[in-house]
Scaffold this motif. Structure first.
Motif, PDB file in Angstrom:
ATOM      1  N   PRO A 151     -92.181-105.577  22.821  1.00  0.00           N
ATOM      2  CA  PRO A 151     -91.966-106.162  21.491  1.00  0.00           C
ATOM      3  C   PRO A 151     -92.405-107.625  21.486  1.00  0.00           C
ATOM      4  O   PRO A 151     -92.398-108.287  22.527  1.00  0.00           O
ATOM      5  CB  PRO A 151     -90.448-106.047  21.302  1.00  0.00           C
ATOM      6  N   GLN A 152     -92.793-108.135  20.341  1.00  0.00           N
ATOM      7  CA  GLN A 152     -93.354-109.480  20.243  1.00  0.00           C
ATOM      8  C   GLN A 152     -92.448-110.541  20.846  1.00  0.00           C
ATOM      9  O   GLN A 152     -92.916-111.499  21.442  1.00  0.00           O
ATOM     10  CB  GLN A 152     -93.633-109.830  18.781  1.00  0.00           C
ATOM     11  N   LEU A 153     -91.142-110.370  20.752  1.00  0.00           N
ATOM     12  CA  LEU A 153     -90.207-111.338  21.299  1.00  0.00           C
ATOM     13  C   LEU A 153     -90.374-111.504  22.802  1.00  0.00           C
ATOM     14  O   LEU A 153     -90.176-112.580  23.342  1.00  0.00           O
ATOM     15  CB  LEU A 153     -88.776-110.874  20.993  1.00  0.00           C
ATOM     16  N   LEU A 154     -90.763-110.445  23.498  1.00  0.00           N
ATOM     17  CA  LEU A 154     -90.898-110.491  24.946  1.00  0.00           C
ATOM     18  C   LEU A 154     -92.334-110.685  25.413  1.00  0.00           C
ATOM     19  O   LEU A 154     -92.585-110.782  26.594  1.00  0.00           O
ATOM     20  CB  LEU A 154     -90.335-109.215  25.574  1.00  0.00           C
TER      21      LEU A 154
ATOM     22  N   GLY B  92     -90.852 -97.975  37.673  1.00  0.00           N
ATOM     23  CA  GLY B  92     -90.493 -97.141  36.542  1.00  0.00           C
ATOM     24  C   GLY B  92     -91.183 -97.622  35.293  1.00  0.00           C
ATOM     25  O   GLY B  92     -92.229 -98.270  35.359  1.00  0.00           O
ATOM     26  N   ARG B  93     -90.558 -97.356  34.158  1.00  0.00           N
ATOM     27  CA  ARG B  93     -91.147 -97.794  32.886  1.00  0.00           C
ATOM     28  C   ARG B  93     -90.054 -98.267  31.946  1.00  0.00           C
ATOM     29  O   ARG B  93     -88.950 -97.726  31.946  1.00  0.00           O
ATOM     30  CB  ARG B  93     -91.987 -96.692  32.271  1.00  0.00           C
ATOM     31  N   LEU B  94     -90.378 -99.279  31.156  1.00  0.00           N
ATOM     32  CA  LEU B  94     -89.462 -99.812  30.146  1.00  0.00           C
ATOM     33  C   LEU B  94     -89.759 -99.145  28.814  1.00  0.00           C
ATOM     34  O   LEU B  94     -90.920 -99.018  28.427  1.00  0.00           O
ATOM     35  CB  LEU B  94     -89.663-101.320  29.969  1.00  0.00           C
ATOM     36  N   VAL B  95     -88.708 -98.752  28.114  1.00  0.00           N
ATOM     37  CA  VAL B  95     -88.858 -98.128  26.805  1.00  0.00           C
ATOM     38  C   VAL B  95     -87.900 -98.830  25.849  1.00  0.00           C
ATOM     39  O   VAL B  95     -86.724 -99.008  26.148  1.00  0.00           O
ATOM     40  CB  VAL B  95     -88.539 -96.619  26.861  1.00  0.00           C
ATOM     41  N   PHE B  96     -88.430 -99.236  24.696  1.00  0.00           N
ATOM     42  CA  PHE B  96     -87.634 -99.859  23.643  1.00  0.00           C
ATOM     43  C   PHE B  96     -87.545 -98.837  22.504  1.00  0.00           C
ATOM     44  O   PHE B  96     -88.372 -98.838  21.602  1.00  0.00           O
ATOM     45  CB  PHE B  96     -88.296-101.153  23.168  1.00  0.00           C
TER      46      PHE B  96
ATOM     47  N   LYS C   3     -83.878-107.901  14.760  1.00  0.00           N
ATOM     48  CA  LYS C   3     -83.655-107.911  16.209  1.00  0.00           C
ATOM     49  C   LYS C   3     -82.771-106.740  16.652  1.00  0.00           C
ATOM     50  O   LYS C   3     -82.249-106.745  17.749  1.00  0.00           O
ATOM     51  CB  LYS C   3     -82.997-109.235  16.629  1.00  0.00           C
ATOM     52  N   SER C   4     -82.612-105.717  15.802  1.00  0.00           N
ATOM     53  CA  SER C   4     -81.740-104.594  16.149  1.00  0.00           C
ATOM     54  C   SER C   4     -82.258-103.826  17.361  1.00  0.00           C
ATOM     55  O   SER C   4     -81.473-103.228  18.101  1.00  0.00           O
ATOM     56  CB  SER C   4     -81.584-103.649  14.961  1.00  0.00           C
ATOM     57  N   TRP C   5     -83.559-103.847  17.612  1.00  0.00           N
ATOM     58  CA  TRP C   5     -84.128-103.148  18.758  1.00  0.00           C
ATOM     59  C   TRP C   5     -83.667-103.746  20.083  1.00  0.00           C
ATOM     60  O   TRP C   5     -83.745-103.102  21.125  1.00  0.00           O
ATOM     61  CB  TRP C   5     -85.659-103.173  18.696  1.00  0.00           C
ATOM     62  N   MET C   6     -83.137-104.971  20.057  1.00  0.00           N
ATOM     63  CA  MET C   6     -82.714-105.654  21.283  1.00  0.00           C
ATOM     64  C   MET C   6     -81.453-105.037  21.876  1.00  0.00           C
ATOM     65  O   MET C   6     -81.127-105.281  23.035  1.00  0.00           O
ATOM     66  CB  MET C   6     -82.475-107.144  21.006  1.00  0.00           C
ATOM     67  N   LYS C   7     -80.728-104.245  21.117  1.00  0.00           N
ATOM     68  CA  LYS C   7     -79.450-103.690  21.563  1.00  0.00           C
ATOM     69  C   LYS C   7     -79.601-102.531  22.544  1.00  0.00           C
ATOM     70  O   LYS C   7     -78.654-102.174  23.232  1.00  0.00           O
ATOM     71  CB  LYS C   7     -78.627-103.208  20.367  1.00  0.00           C
TER      72      LYS C   7
ATOM     73  N   LEU D  35     -81.675 -96.217  33.312  1.00  0.00           N
ATOM     74  CA  LEU D  35     -80.738 -97.323  33.121  1.00  0.00           C
ATOM     75  C   LEU D  35     -80.817 -97.745  31.663  1.00  0.00           C
ATOM     76  O   LEU D  35     -81.901 -97.798  31.080  1.00  0.00           O
ATOM     77  CB  LEU D  35     -81.110 -98.518  34.008  1.00  0.00           C
ATOM     78  N   THR D  36     -79.671 -98.036  31.071  1.00  0.00           N
ATOM     79  CA  THR D  36     -79.632 -98.508  29.692  1.00  0.00           C
ATOM     80  C   THR D  36     -79.192 -99.966  29.704  1.00  0.00           C
ATOM     81  O   THR D  36     -78.234-100.320  30.382  1.00  0.00           O
ATOM     82  CB  THR D  36     -78.661 -97.663  28.845  1.00  0.00           C
ATOM     83  N   GLY D  37     -79.911-100.789  28.968  1.00  0.00           N
ATOM     84  CA  GLY D  37     -79.585-102.206  28.923  1.00  0.00           C
ATOM     85  C   GLY D  37     -79.876-102.791  27.557  1.00  0.00           C
ATOM     86  O   GLY D  37     -80.051-102.059  26.578  1.00  0.00           O
ATOM     87  N   GLU D  38     -79.939-104.110  27.517  1.00  0.00           N
ATOM     88  CA  GLU D  38     -80.224-104.802  26.259  1.00  0.00           C
ATOM     89  C   GLU D  38     -80.940-106.112  26.541  1.00  0.00           C
ATOM     90  O   GLU D  38     -80.936-106.613  27.660  1.00  0.00           O
ATOM     91  CB  GLU D  38     -78.950-105.035  25.469  1.00  0.00           C
ATOM     92  N   VAL D  39     -81.557-106.662  25.502  1.00  0.00           N
ATOM     93  CA  VAL D  39     -82.249-107.939  25.593  1.00  0.00           C
ATOM     94  C   VAL D  39     -81.257-109.018  25.190  1.00  0.00           C
ATOM     95  O   VAL D  39     -80.593-108.912  24.160  1.00  0.00           O
ATOM     96  CB  VAL D  39     -83.481-107.983  24.661  1.00  0.00           C
TER      97      VAL D  39
END
Length: 138
Positions: free
Chosen positions: A23-26, A56-60, A72-76, A88-92
């Motif tokens: 995402p553009q923020l990152l 592995g791979r990151l998925v948003f 910014k709801s995708w950051m959750k 693994l589940t995480g957040e920004v």
């Protein structure tokens, strides 16, 4: 006590890379991001033919391309898939204090003399994974 001068890097163009999956923020000009993982990842040994190891791979899952930058709801929710069987589940999260990444300044000569350091990037966000891995079926 030695003193080493610190410089800013030359102005870099704004990040507008449509092929970058982050995402553009990152998205950063140098492609840097901080991943914080609570625990360790068991990796296979690197082979001589391929010194890099795919973690592995990151998925948003909630990010939509071309979405509003204010949303910014995708950051959750962020997923890091490790191998074929773990997720693994995480957040920004925004860092409380930005982190500067510095590198040696290239003098263009083959000398051991330190010319200085330059700020390569300033990182404002991290992707944090604090929960235990979940099994994923193939």
């Amino acid at each position: 006590m030695p003193t080493i001068p610190l410089h800013t890097s030359p102005a870099q163009a704004a990040v507008t890379n449509p092929t970058n999956p982050l995402p553009q923020l990152l998205q950063t000009p140098s492609g840097l991001a901080i991943l914080e993982i609570q625990g360790s990842i068991n990796l296979p040994a690197a082979s001589p033919s391929s010194p890099t190891i795919s973690i592995g791979r990151l998925v948003f899952p909630d990010h939509t391309a071309g979405g509003s930058p204010e949303n910014k709801s995708w950051m959750k929710r962020v997923h890091l898939y490790v191998g074929q069987h773990q997720r693994l589940t995480g957040e920004v999260k925004k860092l409380p204090n930005p982190v500067a990444v510095i590198r040696k300044r290239d003098s263009g000569e083959a000398t051991a003399e330190v010319v200085g350091l330059e700020i390569a990037e300033i990182v404002y966000y991290k992707v944090i994974f604090s929960s235990r891995p979940e099994p994923v079926g193939t």
